[in-house]
Design an enzyme around this catalytic site. Structure first.
Site, PDB file in Angstrom:
ATOM      1  N   LYS A   1      -1.276   5.615  -5.517  1.00 31.87           N
ATOM      2  CA  LYS A   1      -2.241   5.397  -6.609  1.00 31.87           C
ATOM      3  C   LYS A   1      -3.018   6.662  -6.911  1.00 31.87           C
ATOM      4  O   LYS A   1      -3.282   6.989  -8.068  1.00 31.87           O
ATOM      5  CB  LYS A   1      -3.246   4.308  -6.203  1.00 31.87           C
ATOM      6  CG  LYS A   1      -2.819   2.921  -6.540  1.00 31.87           C
ATOM      7  CD  LYS A   1      -3.987   1.964  -6.438  1.00 31.87           C
ATOM      8  CE  LYS A   1      -4.692   2.041  -5.128  1.00 31.87           C
ATOM      9  NZ  LYS A   1      -4.490   1.112  -4.103  1.00 31.87           N
TER      10      LYS A   1
ATOM     11  N   SER B   1       0.861  -1.191   0.000  1.00 35.59           N
ATOM     12  CA  SER B   1       0.000   0.000   0.000  1.00 35.59           C
ATOM     13  C   SER B   1       0.900   1.245   0.000  1.00 35.59           C
ATOM     14  O   SER B   1       2.129   1.127   0.031  1.00 35.59           O
ATOM     15  CB  SER B   1      -0.913  -0.029   1.220  1.00 35.59           C
ATOM     16  OG  SER B   1      -0.139  -0.099   2.383  1.00 35.59           O
TER      17      SER B   1
ATOM     18  N   GLY C   1     -10.308  20.009  14.617  1.00 34.42           N
ATOM     19  CA  GLY C   1     -10.196  18.811  15.446  1.00 34.42           C
ATOM     20  C   GLY C   1     -11.463  18.561  16.246  1.00 34.42           C
ATOM     21  O   GLY C   1     -12.422  19.336  16.192  1.00 34.42           O
TER      22      GLY C   1
ATOM     23  N   GLU D   1      -9.337  25.149   3.324  1.00 31.13           N
ATOM     24  CA  GLU D   1      -8.271  24.334   2.723  1.00 31.13           C
ATOM     25  C   GLU D   1      -8.813  23.343   1.691  1.00 31.13           C
ATOM     26  O   GLU D   1      -8.099  22.929   0.786  1.00 31.13           O
ATOM     27  CB  GLU D   1      -7.480  23.600   3.828  1.00 31.13           C
ATOM     28  CG  GLU D   1      -8.173  22.429   4.528  1.00 31.13           C
ATOM     29  CD  GLU D   1      -9.104  22.840   5.674  1.00 31.13           C
ATOM     30  OE1 GLU D   1      -9.512  24.020   5.732  1.00 31.13           O
ATOM     31  OE2 GLU D   1      -9.438  21.960   6.502  1.00 31.13           O
TER      32      GLU D   1
ATOM     33  N   ASP E   1      -5.841  -8.610  -1.522  1.00 28.41           N
ATOM     34  CA  ASP E   1      -6.612  -8.439  -0.279  1.00 28.41           C
ATOM     35  C   ASP E   1      -7.959  -9.147  -0.446  1.00 28.41           C
ATOM     36  O   ASP E   1      -8.582  -9.043  -1.508  1.00 28.41           O
ATOM     37  CB  ASP E   1      -6.950  -6.959  -0.023  1.00 28.41           C
ATOM     38  CG  ASP E   1      -5.724  -6.110   0.249  1.00 28.41           C
ATOM     39  OD1 ASP E   1      -4.648  -6.687   0.470  1.00 28.41           O
ATOM     40  OD2 ASP E   1      -5.861  -4.867   0.220  1.00 28.41           O
ATOM     41  N   ILE E   2      -8.397  -9.834   0.624  1.00 27.77           N
ATOM     42  CA  ILE E   2      -9.697 -10.517   0.552  1.00 27.77           C
ATOM     43  C   ILE E   2     -10.798  -9.516   0.220  1.00 27.77           C
ATOM     44  O   ILE E   2     -11.653  -9.737  -0.616  1.00 27.77           O
ATOM     45  CB  ILE E   2     -10.015 -11.199   1.904  1.00 27.77           C
ATOM     46  CG1 ILE E   2      -9.029 -12.332   2.145  1.00 27.77           C
ATOM     47  CG2 ILE E   2     -11.447 -11.728   1.937  1.00 27.77           C
ATOM     48  CD1 ILE E   2      -9.197 -13.017   3.490  1.00 27.77           C
ATOM     49  N   GLU E   3     -10.747  -8.360   0.901  1.00 25.45           N
ATOM     50  CA  GLU E   3     -11.882  -7.438   0.791  1.00 25.45           C
ATOM     51  C   GLU E   3     -11.982  -6.726  -0.560  1.00 25.45           C
ATOM     52  O   GLU E   3     -13.021  -6.169  -0.888  1.00 25.45           O
ATOM     53  CB  GLU E   3     -11.851  -6.422   1.943  1.00 25.45           C
ATOM     54  CG  GLU E   3     -10.517  -5.740   2.098  1.00 25.45           C
ATOM     55  CD  GLU E   3     -10.443  -4.911   3.380  1.00 25.45           C
ATOM     56  OE1 GLU E   3     -11.248  -5.148   4.284  1.00 25.45           O
ATOM     57  OE2 GLU E   3      -9.582  -4.018   3.430  1.00 25.45           O
TER      58      GLU E   3
ATOM     59  N   HIS F   1     -14.004  25.065   6.248  1.00 22.84           N
ATOM     60  CA  HIS F   1     -12.690  24.508   5.891  1.00 22.84           C
ATOM     61  C   HIS F   1     -12.228  25.050   4.538  1.00 22.84           C
ATOM     62  O   HIS F   1     -12.412  24.385   3.506  1.00 22.84           O
ATOM     63  CB  HIS F   1     -12.768  22.978   5.828  1.00 22.84           C
ATOM     64  CG  HIS F   1     -12.936  22.353   7.174  1.00 22.84           C
ATOM     65  ND1 HIS F   1     -11.872  21.954   7.938  1.00 22.84           N
ATOM     66  CD2 HIS F   1     -14.041  22.095   7.897  1.00 22.84           C
ATOM     67  CE1 HIS F   1     -12.315  21.459   9.078  1.00 22.84           C
ATOM     68  NE2 HIS F   1     -13.631  21.537   9.081  1.00 22.84           N
TER      69      HIS F   1
ATOM     70  N   CYS G   1     -12.035  26.058  11.836  1.00 21.44           N
ATOM     71  CA  CYS G   1     -13.060  25.257  12.503  1.00 21.44           C
ATOM     72  C   CYS G   1     -12.814  25.216  14.013  1.00 21.44           C
ATOM     73  O   CYS G   1     -13.056  26.220  14.676  1.00 21.44           O
ATOM     74  CB  CYS G   1     -13.153  23.875  11.862  1.00 21.44           C
ATOM     75  SG  CYS G   1     -14.800  23.178  12.053  1.00 21.44           S
ATOM     76  N   LEU G   2     -12.272  24.105  14.558  1.00 22.23           N
ATOM     77  CA  LEU G   2     -11.985  24.103  15.994  1.00 22.23           C
ATOM     78  C   LEU G   2     -11.021  25.253  16.333  1.00 22.23           C
ATOM     79  O   LEU G   2     -11.097  25.850  17.404  1.00 22.23           O
ATOM     80  CB  LEU G   2     -11.366  22.762  16.395  1.00 22.23           C
ATOM     81  CG  LEU G   2     -11.140  22.579  17.897  1.00 22.23           C
ATOM     82  CD1 LEU G   2     -12.461  22.435  18.634  1.00 22.23           C
ATOM     83  CD2 LEU G   2     -10.269  21.361  18.178  1.00 22.23           C
TER      84      LEU G   2
HETATM   85  N1  GLN Z   1     -15.266  19.710  17.083  1.00 23.94           N
HETATM   86  C1  GLN Z   1     -15.739  20.936  16.502  1.00 23.94           C
HETATM   87  C2  GLN Z   1     -17.190  20.810  16.070  1.00 23.94           C
HETATM   88  O1  GLN Z   1     -17.664  19.719  15.801  1.00 23.94           O
HETATM   89  C3  GLN Z   1     -14.864  21.388  15.361  1.00 23.94           C
HETATM   90  C4  GLN Z   1     -14.869  20.460  14.186  1.00 23.94           C
HETATM   91  C5  GLN Z   1     -13.743  20.685  13.211  1.00 23.94           C
HETATM   92  O2  GLN Z   1     -12.716  21.309  13.552  1.00 23.94           O
HETATM   93  N2  GLN Z   1     -13.876  20.158  12.013  1.00 23.94           N
HETATM   94  O3  GLN Z   1     -17.853  21.805  15.947  1.00 23.94           O
END
Ligand code: GLN
Length: 549
Positions: free
Chosen positions: A17, A13, A355, A510, A148-150, A508, A382-383
């Site tokens: 790919k 792996s 996160g 990014e 791989d089996i799967e 997000h 986000c977080l």
């Molecule tokens: N944990 C936070 C929420 O659910 C932030 C999520 C994240 O950073 N993608 O709102």
């Protein structure tokens, strides 16, 4: 009618790919064909949304709200076109569909079996984008390794498609490893022979062999691989390690991978490759004029794949600014007010990562405080944005127990709280606020300057949000909600007055950065960091002048 290319992997792996599939797609696109890529993953999770980044790396999100494999990020970054729900399918999703149909009575009287019911559902989904009329070529990457089996039902589905379609409408590219034995000073072809044999035993005969190798393949070796794998020598493609993934399409062009594919698919009259934007990006990437240090503060920093899209967005934005971005990984769990100065000193900008859960949270808050007080360019995603709000509440508004109810449900200042529609939800899979939502920017704000537009659309993946009950206190103290989702009245962007660059976004960005369209927040964040680097350099010079005087 579209034509189909399948990309399988052998020997081991992690051969890349996704990058090979994306590079081939890029070359075909550069010759004027409409191409998309999809990934079929053999695991039983319905989607990777419930997997943690240590298992699977980042979870990529599409505009239409699919939680997908991170390879879809590569497809979008290379092709500059969005993917969708249909571009990522797992064994779990296939079985779910078949079992639901069985319960509805769609197969009444029949035994439901892997062949034909599971394989039929795989084939239906493999052909789906081909039927849309939007594409000339559909590239399908099969996750996992041959043997791989799967992955057996997927290989069987490819075998049946190859059998059903006219020969010129379908081909299989097999990506394999040619290991180098340093003791013998030799490249070894045996593992490749075996993996091709394994694939053939499963009924699929590859048309092109792409060989990952650390050393060039000579003619003799190419002939040997061709002979034992039953392909012509020009269908043996060398894929040497590249200094950046974005160089791989050019390496594949040199190796004529696209020409071999076009010939086998009987596609004539294709244009010469138009890669001027791509080449100019690569040229800038390779010739930076400035260098900066950005701290990436997160809890999965030891695993590169966990923040894949963020790291790639820095590559895109760095190239356009002709600036080498050195990412300094900083583990949020190891950050505390006592060591913050030594850990964060010398950074020209800081990004606090997305996160879930409480681990490393206090470190992230301490990092935001450092960036705010020391006027270091700050970007929270986000977080990371939620941590910026909490830091401000604690240290500027003086609410020392301010928190998100994700981490502390008893706080008297729940400045980040669960979205109303999330409160009743019990299931974890596919139930976050997912996909693209519109956002209106405040005139004259930093966000407005960055986007040069009043309304934007960005992708989300979260359950918690800014708590509007506290909004007036924040505004009075100088934290500006500069982006709002009007429909639900949700704060999507916050920024600080009197700071060189401080922005937190609930979405997000990014995920939408591509080689041809680097994301504007990343581009502007790096510009602010470059200014910070210049200022620091001048201060250091001035100080040393003073000392010598
Ligand atoms: N944990 C936070 C929420 O659910 C932030 C999520 C994240 O950073 N993608 O709102």
């Amino acid at each position: 009618m579209a034509k189909f290319i399948f990309v399988t992997g052998g020997v081991t792996s992690s051969l890349g790919k996704g990058i090979i599939a994306a590079s081939l797609a890029k070359l075909l696109q550069s010759r004027g064909l409409k191409v998309t890529i999809q990934k079929f993953d053999p695991y039983i999770n319905v989607d990777p949304g419930t997997l943690n980044p240590y298992e699977h790396g980042e979870c990529f999100v599409t505009d239409d709200g699919a939680e997908t494999d991170l390879d879809l990020g590569h497809y979008e970054r290379f092709l500059n076109i969005p993917t969708s729900q249909a571009n990522n399918v797992t064994t779990g999703r296939i079985y779910q569909t078949v079992i639901n149909k069985e319960r509805e009575g769609a197969y009444l009287g029949k035994t439901v079996q892997v062949v034909p019911h599971i394989t039929d559902e795989i084939k239906r989904r493999m052909m789906l984008l081909g039927n849309s009329g939007n594409f000339d070529i559909i590239i399908t990457e099969l996750g996992g390794t041959v043997g791989d089996i799967e992955s057996l039902p997927f290989v069987e589905a490819v075998r049946q498609i190859q059998w059903e379609l006219p020969e010129e409408d379908c081909l299989v590219v097999h990506l394999t490893l040619i290991p180098y034995l340093s003791a013998a000073k030799e490249l070894k072809t045996k593992p490749t022979q075996h993996s091709v044999r394994l694939l053939s035993q499963e009924g699929v005969h590859p048309n092109v062999i792409v060989c990952r190798t650390e050393h060039p393949l000579n003619q003799e070796l190419r002939k040997k691989i061709a002979l034992f794998c039953n392909v012509k020598p020009d269908a043996v493609i060398e894929a040497m390690d590249a200094s950046t993934i974005y160089e791989v399409p050019l390496k594949m062009l040199e190796e004529k991978l696209d020409i071999i594919v076009l010939k086998k698919l009987h596609i004539n009259g294709y244009a010469a490759p138009e890669l001027s934007k791509w080449n100019s990006f690569l040229n800038k990437l390779k010739h930076p004029k400035a260098k900066i240090k950005i701290g990436l503060i997160g809890k999965y920093v030891e695993l590169q794949d966990a923040y894949k899209s963020i790291l790639e967005a820095f590559v895109h934005a760095g190239a356009i600014n002709q600036c080498k971005v050195q990412i300094v990984n900083i583990h949020s769990e190891h950050l505390a007010p006592e060591n913050i100065d030594s850990k964060l000193e010398g950074l020209n900008g800081m990004l606090v990562a997305p996160g879930f859960g409480a681990r490393g949270i206090e470190g992230k808050i301490a990092a935001v405080k450092y960036a705010r007080e020391n006027h270091i360019p700050f970007f929270g995603i986000c977080l990371g944005m939620q941590m910026a709000v909490i830091e401000f509440a604690r240290n500027v508004l003086g609410w020392s127990d301010a928190h998100s109810t994700e981490m502390n449900s008893n706080t008297s200042h729940p400045v980040i709280a669960l979205m109303e529609e999330q409160k009743k939800i019990k299931n974890k899979g596919g139930t976050m606020r997912l996909g693209a939502y519109p956002c209106t920017l405040e005139n004259g704000s930093l966000a407005h300057q960055i986007y040069e537009s009043e309304t934007i659309s960005e992708r989300h993946r979260h359950r918690w949000e800014f708590n509007n009950n506290f909004i007036n206190d924040f505004i009075s103290a100088g934290l500006i909600p500069s982006g709002i989702n009007k429909e639900k009245n949700l704060v999507e962007i916050v920024e600080l007055k009197n700071h060189p660059f401080f922005i937190g976004v609930q979405f997000h960005p990014e995920l939408k950065s591509t080689v041809e369209n680097p994301h504007p927040i990343f581009v502007h964040f790096l510009r602010a960091a470059m200014e910070n680097a210049e200022k620091t350099a001048t201060t250091v010079k001035d100080n040393s002048k003073k000392q010598t005087a």
